[in-house]
Design an enzyme around this catalytic site. Sequence first.
Site, short mmCIF file in Angstrom:
data_model
loop_
_atom_site.label_atom_id
_atom_site.label_comp_id
_atom_site.label_asym_id
_atom_site.label_seq_id
_atom_site.Cartn_x
_atom_site.Cartn_y
_atom_site.Cartn_z
N GLY A 46 -5.99 23.08 -42.17
CA GLY A 46 -5.04 22.26 -42.92
C GLY A 46 -4.40 21.18 -42.08
O GLY A 46 -3.45 20.52 -42.52
N GLU A 73 1.84 24.50 -35.79
CA GLU A 73 1.68 25.94 -35.98
C GLU A 73 1.75 26.67 -34.64
O GLU A 73 2.35 27.74 -34.53
CB GLU A 73 0.33 26.22 -36.66
#
Length: 272
Positions: free
Chosen positions: A106, A112
């Site tokens: 993504g 992240e």
Amino acid sequence: MADLIEEAKRAAAKVAVETHYPKDARWVGIGSGTTVVYVVEAINALGVDTSATKYVPTGYQSKQLIVNAGLTAVEFDGVPPGTVLDVAFDGADEVDEDLNCIKGGGACLFQEKIVAMQAKQFICVADHRKLQPRLLSNWKTIPIEVAPIAAHRVILKLKELGSENPTIRASGSAKEGPLKTDQGFFIIDAPFPPLLIKSDIAAGKEGNGKDNVWAVEVLARKIRDIAGVLEVGIFSGLTGPQATAAGGIGGERPVAAYFGMADGSVSVRKAE
């Protein structure tokens, strides 16, 4: 089938949140992707007081999820220096038997990773399709976030490492050109053969790149060392508790992974 997959994600998120959401959570990392929708849903379903809790997103999508759920979002650079997140929940594109992960499908891999590495523990939530014996078994490429000016140089270096046809990820529109991350960087998707895990190395196999055979952490380090690479979408190495025991904070490998299975059950894998 699609409905069954969504229910599998929801089941995994529910068990993961019920098991790992701290009673007096103050800082919680919220990752990106389709499974994290159900993580936020499960947090609200707990019925706990979240008025004093700050939720740290890994990108635009996860920030919108947090805000739309009535929770308080704080960007990573707004977290007070020295603050350690109580927990971080995120999905993965693939997880191997050692709980190494591939993330970045993504295009949020850098954020992240820094959120996971600022948390006491990273909890992975996924459906059963994501669990594979080795990374790059089903998900065939490693996402790599790179500076646009260095993209073609990085591609040449990846080919030298053995990647066949690494490509710059396109956006949804040819008019817009390459996809850009929240940092304004490009994503290169680099194919490699399946990566060796610890049991392969213990059995005497070499993972130093000879004949394009790589161990997870060796290849991750080689890619990260290429000038122009911001971050690589391999999450490996220490877990949060292991990093704490070594005198640091946060680890990029999950301490546990929850997989929603096809039969409606939830399978739990824990790091050693």
